[in-house]
Design a protein around this motif. Structure first.
Motif, PDB file in Angstrom:
ATOM      1  N   ASN A 179      -8.081  -6.944  -0.862  1.00 33.71           N
ATOM      2  CA  ASN A 179      -8.517  -6.182  -1.671  1.00 33.71           C
ATOM      3  C   ASN A 179     -10.181  -5.468  -1.114  1.00 33.71           C
ATOM      4  OD1 ASN A 179      -6.987  -5.683  -3.318  1.00 33.71           O
ATOM      5  ND2 ASN A 179      -6.863  -7.841  -4.145  1.00 33.71           N
ATOM      6  N   ALA A 180     -10.630  -6.320  -0.801  1.00 37.64           N
ATOM      7  CA  ALA A 180     -12.467  -5.734  -0.387  1.00 37.64           C
ATOM      8  C   ALA A 180     -12.270  -4.854   1.014  1.00 37.64           C
ATOM      9  CB  ALA A 180     -13.280  -7.209   0.636  1.00 37.64           C
ATOM     10  N   VAL A 181     -11.798  -4.671   1.689  1.00 34.57           N
ATOM     11  CA  VAL A 181     -10.710  -4.311   2.862  1.00 34.57           C
ATOM     12  C   VAL A 181     -10.633  -2.754   2.537  1.00 34.57           C
ATOM     13  CG1 VAL A 181      -9.870  -2.998   4.591  1.00 34.57           C
ATOM     14  CG2 VAL A 181     -10.282  -5.695   4.274  1.00 34.57           C
ATOM     15  N   LYS A 236      -0.128  -4.698  -8.036  1.00 33.53           N
ATOM     16  CA  LYS A 236       0.110  -4.961  -7.570  1.00 33.53           C
ATOM     17  C   LYS A 236      -1.289  -6.814  -7.279  1.00 33.53           C
ATOM     18  CE  LYS A 236      -3.377  -1.652  -5.470  1.00 33.53           C
ATOM     19  NZ  LYS A 236      -4.603  -0.982  -4.724  1.00 33.53           N
ATOM     20  N   LEU A 237      -1.799  -6.899  -7.746  1.00 32.53           N
ATOM     21  CA  LEU A 237      -2.151  -8.364  -7.441  1.00 32.53           C
ATOM     22  C   LEU A 237      -0.996  -9.265  -7.497  1.00 32.53           C
ATOM     23  CD1 LEU A 237      -4.800 -10.095  -7.954  1.00 32.53           C
ATOM     24  CD2 LEU A 237      -4.112 -10.405 -10.017  1.00 32.53           C
ATOM     25  N   VAL A 238      -0.267  -9.198  -8.416  1.00 33.16           N
ATOM     26  CA  VAL A 238       1.659  -9.912  -8.534  1.00 33.16           C
ATOM     27  C   VAL A 238       1.930  -9.528  -6.485  1.00 33.16           C
ATOM     28  CG1 VAL A 238       3.776 -10.055  -9.031  1.00 33.16           C
ATOM     29  CG2 VAL A 238       1.703 -10.165 -10.603  1.00 33.16           C
ATOM     30  N   LEU A 239       2.294  -8.954  -6.011  1.00 33.68           N
ATOM     31  CA  LEU A 239       2.168  -8.141  -4.963  1.00 33.68           C
ATOM     32  C   LEU A 239       2.039  -9.325  -3.412  1.00 33.68           C
ATOM     33  CD1 LEU A 239       4.191  -5.022  -5.497  1.00 33.68           C
ATOM     34  CD2 LEU A 239       5.546  -6.968  -5.004  1.00 33.68           C
ATOM     35  N   GLN A 240       0.705  -9.173  -3.932  1.00 33.08           N
ATOM     36  CA  GLN A 240      -0.664  -9.046  -3.033  1.00 33.08           C
ATOM     37  C   GLN A 240      -0.507 -10.309  -2.878  1.00 33.08           C
ATOM     38  OE1 GLN A 240      -3.907  -7.450  -4.271  1.00 33.08           O
ATOM     39  NE2 GLN A 240      -3.791  -6.523  -2.292  1.00 33.08           N
ATOM     40  N   ILE A 241      -0.973 -11.908  -4.362  1.00 32.10           N
ATOM     41  CA  ILE A 241      -0.081 -12.807  -4.191  1.00 32.10           C
ATOM     42  C   ILE A 241       0.800 -13.413  -3.808  1.00 32.10           C
ATOM     43  CG2 ILE A 241      -0.218 -15.262  -5.730  1.00 32.10           C
ATOM     44  CD1 ILE A 241      -2.059 -13.864  -7.825  1.00 32.10           C
ATOM     45  N   LEU A 242       1.847 -13.222  -4.173  1.00 33.79           N
ATOM     46  CA  LEU A 242       3.455 -13.267  -3.435  1.00 33.79           C
ATOM     47  C   LEU A 242       3.453 -13.309  -2.407  1.00 33.79           C
ATOM     48  CD1 LEU A 242       6.433 -11.668  -5.877  1.00 33.79           C
ATOM     49  CD2 LEU A 242       6.184 -14.226  -5.420  1.00 33.79           C
ATOM     50  N   VAL A 243       3.050 -12.306  -1.011  1.00 36.93           N
ATOM     51  CA  VAL A 243       2.892 -12.339   0.181  1.00 36.93           C
ATOM     52  C   VAL A 243       1.597 -13.338   0.386  1.00 36.93           C
ATOM     53  CG1 VAL A 243       2.010 -10.689   2.323  1.00 36.93           C
ATOM     54  CG2 VAL A 243       3.664 -10.043   0.194  1.00 36.93           C
ATOM     55  N   ALA A 244       0.744 -13.328  -0.486  1.00 35.56           N
ATOM     56  CA  ALA A 244      -0.046 -14.876   0.522  1.00 35.56           C
ATOM     57  C   ALA A 244       0.934 -15.628   0.627  1.00 35.56           C
ATOM     58  CB  ALA A 244      -1.276 -14.439  -0.202  1.00 35.56           C
ATOM     59  N   GLY A 245       1.118 -15.485  -0.411  1.00 33.75           N
ATOM     60  CA  GLY A 245       1.613 -17.420  -1.168  1.00 33.75           C
ATOM     61  C   GLY A 245       2.772 -17.709   0.092  1.00 33.75           C
ATOM     62  N   VAL A 246       3.368 -16.511   1.009  1.00 35.96           N
ATOM     63  CA  VAL A 246       4.717 -16.811   2.050  1.00 35.96           C
ATOM     64  C   VAL A 246       4.287 -16.907   3.374  1.00 35.96           C
ATOM     65  CG1 VAL A 246       6.181 -15.302   3.648  1.00 35.96           C
ATOM     66  CG2 VAL A 246       6.779 -14.878   1.159  1.00 35.96           C
ATOM     67  N   PHE A 247       2.926 -15.644   3.561  1.00 34.31           N
ATOM     68  CA  PHE A 247       2.128 -16.320   5.020  1.00 34.31           C
ATOM     69  C   PHE A 247       1.307 -17.999   4.793  1.00 34.31           C
ATOM     70  CE2 PHE A 247      -2.304 -16.477   6.792  1.00 34.31           C
ATOM     71  CZ  PHE A 247      -1.581 -16.370   8.160  1.00 34.31           C
ATOM     72  N   PRO A 278      -3.569  -2.150 -11.437  1.00 41.54           N
ATOM     73  CA  PRO A 278      -4.001  -3.746 -10.312  1.00 41.54           C
ATOM     74  C   PRO A 278      -2.684  -5.201 -10.579  1.00 41.54           C
ATOM     75  CG  PRO A 278      -5.591  -2.363 -12.329  1.00 41.54           C
ATOM     76  CD  PRO A 278      -3.971  -1.582 -12.249  1.00 41.54           C
ATOM     77  N   LYS A 279      -2.977  -4.683 -11.782  1.00 41.94           N
ATOM     78  CA  LYS A 279      -2.235  -6.243 -12.219  1.00 41.94           C
ATOM     79  C   LYS A 279      -0.402  -6.519 -11.320  1.00 41.94           C
ATOM     80  CE  LYS A 279       0.763  -8.790 -15.708  1.00 41.94           C
ATOM     81  NZ  LYS A 279       0.815  -9.176 -16.889  1.00 41.94           N
ATOM     82  N   GLY A 291       1.049  -1.430  -0.287  1.00 41.57           N
ATOM     83  CA  GLY A 291      -0.126   0.219  -0.136  1.00 41.57           C
ATOM     84  C   GLY A 291       0.812   1.226  -0.310  1.00 41.57           C
ATOM     85  N   LEU A 292       2.241   0.741   0.903  1.00 33.93           N
ATOM     86  CA  LEU A 292       2.481   2.588   0.832  1.00 33.93           C
ATOM     87  C   LEU A 292       3.522   2.751  -0.610  1.00 33.93           C
ATOM     88  CD1 LEU A 292       4.329   4.278   2.546  1.00 33.93           C
ATOM     89  CD2 LEU A 292       6.330   2.730   2.784  1.00 33.93           C
ATOM     90  N   VAL A 293       3.652   1.489  -0.726  1.00 36.06           N
ATOM     91  CA  VAL A 293       4.688   1.273  -2.736  1.00 36.06           C
ATOM     92  C   VAL A 293       3.125   2.343  -3.790  1.00 36.06           C
ATOM     93  CG1 VAL A 293       5.327   0.783  -4.197  1.00 36.06           C
ATOM     94  CG2 VAL A 293       6.398   0.106  -2.447  1.00 36.06           C
ATOM     95  N   ASP A 294       2.304   2.029  -3.130  1.00 38.60           N
ATOM     96  CA  ASP A 294       0.990   2.654  -4.369  1.00 38.60           C
ATOM     97  C   ASP A 294       0.550   3.724  -4.155  1.00 38.60           C
ATOM     98  OD1 ASP A 294      -0.839   2.488  -6.551  1.00 38.60           O
ATOM     99  OD2 ASP A 294      -2.278   1.689  -4.510  1.00 38.60           O
ATOM    100  N   ASP A 295       0.415   4.291  -2.615  1.00 43.75           N
ATOM    101  CA  ASP A 295       0.423   5.880  -2.568  1.00 43.75           C
ATOM    102  C   ASP A 295       1.202   6.835  -2.671  1.00 43.75           C
ATOM    103  OD1 ASP A 295      -2.120   4.471  -0.823  1.00 43.75           O
ATOM    104  OD2 ASP A 295      -1.911   4.104   0.960  1.00 43.75           O
TER     105      ASP A 295
END
Length: 324
Positions: free
Chosen positions: A168-170, A114-125, A111-112, A93-97
């Motif tokens: 993304n919903a939040v 942001k989505l790639v970064l979010q998927i990578l983070v989710a994968g690590v979690f 959007p692409k 979010g910081l990078v996006d802002d």
């Protein structure tokens, strides 16, 4: 209970205390919100109100969690994973802002990207969850006694989809003064209850800190807002909420406790599908809180109504947990 009250109070006081300094710094750096021209015309009055204010509740949460765990004397790996998920999404979010501010428009990362970064983070979690597991993951269906095991490959796909979708919903819910924080406050309180119910003090501390910090943030974000949380705050908040849901092993409860998030996201999906297939719009504007704005509802009325619906969802979530 004393630890939860302490953490809540620390997060609340610190967020309230640092609020003016954070707002002044953001103004000094000219980190102002850029408003979309396609939105409600009166939103143009919000142009250049400081954004990235999510830092104040992130700092409040971090300080409260540190103090809470010093008092408790321990912290679980899963709790650290939740914090890591929230911080990583906050960083996205910081990078996006920052990209929006540099471009001087309401468009940062694509959007692409942001989505790639979010998927990578989710994968690590999810990988951390896998490494810390002692068996197959269980998925419980609310209000039933049905619980079944998933093979890890299938569960990883499911978890990544839920995590990215919820985050993304939040983010979509953060569209008018005080809405995202007001809707998330009862969600945090719900997780405090679940933490006590399950004897997981890590969940109790994180949830109590989230609740206290959001209440403090609303002092500056409620209508008329003096600061916006930005994607820095909303993606961090989304990461914490969905991370807590997976930590307690009850991700499907987000359907109840996060009912507003899903309504916001679903309104966008339905609007896009309808317009692309029929050329007609279902709502005056999506996400759905803008539809109510354009229908004549005040921002305060929307926030109050949506928060009330969120409280009902949280109450249903508590009821379902009591049936376990």
């Amino acid at each position: 209970m004393k630890q939860a009250v302490l953490v809540f109070a620390v997060a609340l006081v610190i967020t309230l205390a640092i609020g003016p300094a954070v707002i002044n710094y953001l103004r000094k750096m000219k980190f102002g919100q850029k408003i979309l021209e396609i939105g409600p015309k009166w939103h143009m009055n919000k142009q250049n109100i400081p954004t990235m204010g999510g830092f104040m509740f992130i700092i409040g949460i971090a300080a409260a969690v540190i103090i809470g765990n010093i008092v408790m004397g321990e912290i679980s790996v899963s709790s650290l994973a939740v914090l890591g998920l929230a911080v990583a999404y906050g960083a996205v979010g910081l990078v996006d802002d920052y990209a929006k501010i540099k471009k001087k428009e309401n468009a940062g990362l694509t959007p692409k990207q942001k989505l790639v970064l979010q998927i990578l983070v989710a994968g690590v979690f999810v990988l951390v969850l896998f490494l810390g597991s002692s068996g197959l993951p269980q998925l419980w269906i609310p209000f039933t006694s049905i619980s079944f095991s998933w093979p890890w490959p299938l569960y990883i796909v499911f978890a990544a989809f839920v995590i990215v979708g919820a985050d993304n919903a939040v983010n979509l819910t953060d569209g008018i003064d005080g809405l995202a924080a007001s809707v998330t406050l009862p969600v945090a309180i719900f997780f405090v209850f679940v933490g006590f119910r399950r004897g997981d003090m890590g969940v109790v501390i994180f949830s109590a800190a989230l609740a206290g910090a959001l209440l403090g943030f609303l002092r500056y974000n409620f209508n008329p807002a003096k600061v916006f949380m930005g994607d820095t705050g909303s993606l961090f908040m989304g990461g914490m909420v969905v991370g807590l849901a997976f930590q307690v092993g009850l991700p499907l409860l987000l359907v109840l406790t996060g009912v507003i998030y899903w309504c916001e996201a679903l309104s966008v999906i339905l609007q896009v599908i309808s317009f692309k297939t029929t050329g007609k719009r279902i709502f005056k504007m999506s996400p759905i809180h803008h539809h109510f704005e354009l229908s004549g509802w005040s921002e305060v009325r929307i926030v109050g109504t949506f928060a009330a619906v969120g409280l009902i969802g949280g109450a249903l979530g508590i009821w379902s947990v009591l049936l376990l």
